[in-house]
Design a protein around this motif. Structure first.
Motif, short mmCIF file in Angstrom:
data_model
loop_
_atom_site.label_atom_id
_atom_site.label_comp_id
_atom_site.label_asym_id
_atom_site.label_seq_id
_atom_site.Cartn_x
_atom_site.Cartn_y
_atom_site.Cartn_z
N GLY A 4 -56.09 2.55 11.36
CA GLY A 4 -54.81 3.15 10.99
C GLY A 4 -53.63 2.45 11.62
O GLY A 4 -53.78 1.42 12.27
N PRO A 5 -52.45 3.00 11.41
CA PRO A 5 -52.19 4.17 10.55
C PRO A 5 -52.08 3.77 9.07
O PRO A 5 -51.58 2.70 8.76
CB PRO A 5 -50.84 4.67 11.07
CG PRO A 5 -50.17 3.43 11.60
CD PRO A 5 -51.26 2.54 12.13
N ASP A 6 -52.58 4.62 8.21
CA ASP A 6 -52.50 4.43 6.76
C ASP A 6 -53.11 3.08 6.35
O ASP A 6 -52.54 2.35 5.54
CB ASP A 6 -51.05 4.52 6.30
CG ASP A 6 -50.94 4.69 4.80
OD1 ASP A 6 -51.90 5.20 4.19
OD2 ASP A 6 -49.90 4.29 4.23
N HIS A 7 -54.28 2.75 6.92
CA HIS A 7 -55.05 1.54 6.58
C HIS A 7 -54.32 0.25 6.93
O HIS A 7 -54.69 -0.82 6.45
CB HIS A 7 -55.40 1.52 5.09
CG HIS A 7 -56.07 2.76 4.60
ND1 HIS A 7 -57.40 3.04 4.87
CD2 HIS A 7 -55.60 3.79 3.85
CE1 HIS A 7 -57.72 4.19 4.31
NE2 HIS A 7 -56.65 4.68 3.70
N ARG A 8 -53.31 0.30 7.79
CA ARG A 8 -52.52 -0.89 8.09
C ARG A 8 -53.20 -1.84 9.07
O ARG A 8 -52.71 -2.95 9.30
CB ARG A 8 -51.15 -0.47 8.63
CG ARG A 8 -50.23 0.12 7.57
CD ARG A 8 -49.03 0.80 8.19
NE ARG A 8 -48.32 -0.10 9.11
CZ ARG A 8 -47.47 0.33 10.05
NH1 ARG A 8 -47.25 1.63 10.19
NH2 ARG A 8 -46.87 -0.53 10.82
N THR A 38 -57.34 1.13 17.00
CA THR A 38 -56.52 1.79 15.97
C THR A 38 -57.34 2.57 14.95
O THR A 38 -56.76 3.29 14.13
CB THR A 38 -55.69 0.74 15.21
OG1 THR A 38 -56.58 -0.15 14.52
CG2 THR A 38 -54.81 -0.05 16.16
N LEU A 49 -57.91 -0.84 -1.59
CA LEU A 49 -58.20 -0.75 -0.15
C LEU A 49 -59.04 -1.93 0.32
O LEU A 49 -58.86 -2.43 1.43
CB LEU A 49 -58.92 0.57 0.16
CG LEU A 49 -58.08 1.83 0.05
CD1 LEU A 49 -58.91 3.06 0.38
CD2 LEU A 49 -56.85 1.75 0.95
N ASN A 61 -56.70 -4.86 0.51
CA ASN A 61 -55.88 -4.72 1.71
C ASN A 61 -56.67 -5.13 2.95
O ASN A 61 -56.14 -5.86 3.81
CB ASN A 61 -55.41 -3.27 1.83
CG ASN A 61 -54.70 -2.99 3.14
OD1 ASN A 61 -53.59 -3.44 3.37
ND2 ASN A 61 -55.35 -2.23 4.02
N GLU A 81 -56.88 -1.95 9.02
CA GLU A 81 -58.28 -1.75 8.61
C GLU A 81 -58.88 -3.08 8.14
O GLU A 81 -58.87 -3.42 6.96
CB GLU A 81 -58.36 -0.70 7.50
CG GLU A 81 -59.76 -0.17 7.25
CD GLU A 81 -59.74 0.97 6.26
OE1 GLU A 81 -60.22 2.07 6.61
OE2 GLU A 81 -59.24 0.78 5.13
#
Length: 297
Positions: free
Chosen positions: A246-250, A243, A76, A79, A252
Motif C-alpha cells: 500500500g497505500p492503494d497498491h502504490r 508497506t 493491478l 501496475n 505492490e
C-alpha cells in the motif's frame, strides 16, 4: 581393415557409470523433490481455477491459459509489473551498482582501519534478518516519532504513505549495496597497477581512467553483479514488511501482488499463473545477461 578401439567403460575418474550414478542419485532425488516437483505442481495449479477455500479448493477445473490472459488484462498486474521494474532499475541496476562500485573504488586506497569499519557497517545492513531491518526502517520513517523527521525537522511527514516507492528504493539500496561493494572490491584487484600508474602519469582524469583502464578489465564482473542483483531484487518480498503493497497498491511489487492474490484473495491458481510469468521474466533476463557474458568471453 582397421579395428576401432573399444570405448572406455568408465568415466575419467574411473568410477564407472553405475558408481557415478549412485553418487549423484541422492542429489538428483533432492532436486526432484524440492525443486522440480514444486515447479511442475505450481505450473499445473496455474492452469486451474484452484482457490484457497470453496468448491474450487476441492475440485479445481482446468482453465488453460485463462489465468495468464486474465493477468495480462488486469490493471493491478500491470501496475505491479511497472512498480517491479521501477524497483529493480532504481535500487539495483543503478543504485546498488553505482554505490557499490563507488564504495569499492573509494576504499581501495583508504587506511586499513577505515576500510574495515566502512565494510563492516555496510555488511551489517546486509546480514541482518529482513524482519529486523524492516522494523528499524519503519522506526526511522515513522510519521509521529521517526528519526528521519527529527533530523529533517519535518514533523508529521508519513514517508511510507506519501512516498512509498521512493522509500522502498532507498531501503533496498541501503540494504543490498554490500554484495556489489564486495564483488567490485575483488574485481578491482585484477586491474594492473602499472596501467593505473601510467594513466596517472599521462594526466588522465578520473573519468578517463575508469572508462579506458578500469572498466575494460571488470566488464564481466559488472554484468555478473547486475544479473544477480536484478534477479534478487525482482523476487524480493521484503517490501511487504514495510508497506504491505500500500497505500492503494502504490508499492505492490510482483512478489507482494502474488502473495496478496494467493493468501489475501485465495486465488491460488491465478497467483500461480502470475508466478509462472515472473519466472519467464527471470529467465529472459538471465538469458540476455548470459548472452552478453558469452560475447564478452
Amino acid at each position: 581393415m582397421s579395428v576401432r578401439p573399444a570405448l572406455p567403460s568408465t568415466d575419467s575418474a574411473g568410477l564407472g557409470r553405475g558408481r557415478a550414478l549412485a553418487f549423484v542419485a541422492p542429489a538428483l532425488v533432492l532436486i526432484g523433490i524440492f525443486l522440480v516437483f514444486p515447479a511442475l505442481w505450481s505450473i499445473y495449479i496455474g492452469l486451474t481455477d484452484y482457490t484457497l477455500t470453496g468448491p474450487s479448493s476441492v475440485n479445481p477445473q482446468l482453465v488453460g491459459t485463462g489465468n495468464i490472459t486474465g493477468a495480462l488484462s488486469d490493471p493491478l498486474f500491470g501496475n505491479s509489473l511497472w512498480l517491479t521494474l521501477l524497483f529493480v532499475f532504481g535500487s539495483a541496476m543503478i543504485g546498488q551498482n553505482v554505490l557499490g562500485f563507488t564504495l569499492a573504488w573509494s576504499l581501495r586506497g583508504a587506511r586499513r582501519w577505515l576500510r574495515r569499519l566502512v565494510e563492516g557497517l555496510v555488511l551489517l545492513a546486509w546480514i541482518l534478518p529482513s524482519t529486523v531491518v524492516a522494523y528499524l526502517w519503519v522506526a526511522v520513517l515513522d510519521r509521529d516519532g521517526g528519526t528521519l523527521n527529527a533530523l529533517l525537522n519535518t514533523p508529521g511527514t508519513a514517508w511510507l504513505v506519501q512516498y512509498p516507492m521512493a522509500s522502498l528504493i532507498v531501503f533496498n539500496l541501503w540494504r543490498g549495496t554490500a554484495f556489489s561493494m564486495l564483488l567490485y572490491s575483488s574485481a578491482l584487484n585484477v586491474v594492473p597497477p602499472s596501467q593505473l600508474e601510467t594513466a596517472r602519469m599521462v594526466g588522465a582524469g578520473r573519468f578517463s581512467t575508469l572508462k579506458d583502464v578500469v572498466f575494460p578489465h571488470i566488464r564481466g564482473h559488472v554484468l555478473t553483479n547486475t544479473l544477480l542483483i536484478t534477479l534478487w531484487t525482482a523476487n524480493d518480498f521484503t517490501p511487504f514488511l514495510l508497506t504491505s503493497g500500500g497505500p492503494d497498491h502504490r508499492s505492490e511489487t510482483l512478489p507482494v501482488f502474488i502473495y496478496q492474490q494467493a493468501l489475501g484473495s485465495g486465488a491460488l491458481g491465478y497467483a500461480s499463473a502470475i508466478s509462472f510469468l515472473l519466472l519467464l521474466v527471470n529467465l529472459v533476463i538471465a538469458l540476455v545477461y548470459l548472452r552478453l557474458l558469452r560475447r564478452r568471453g
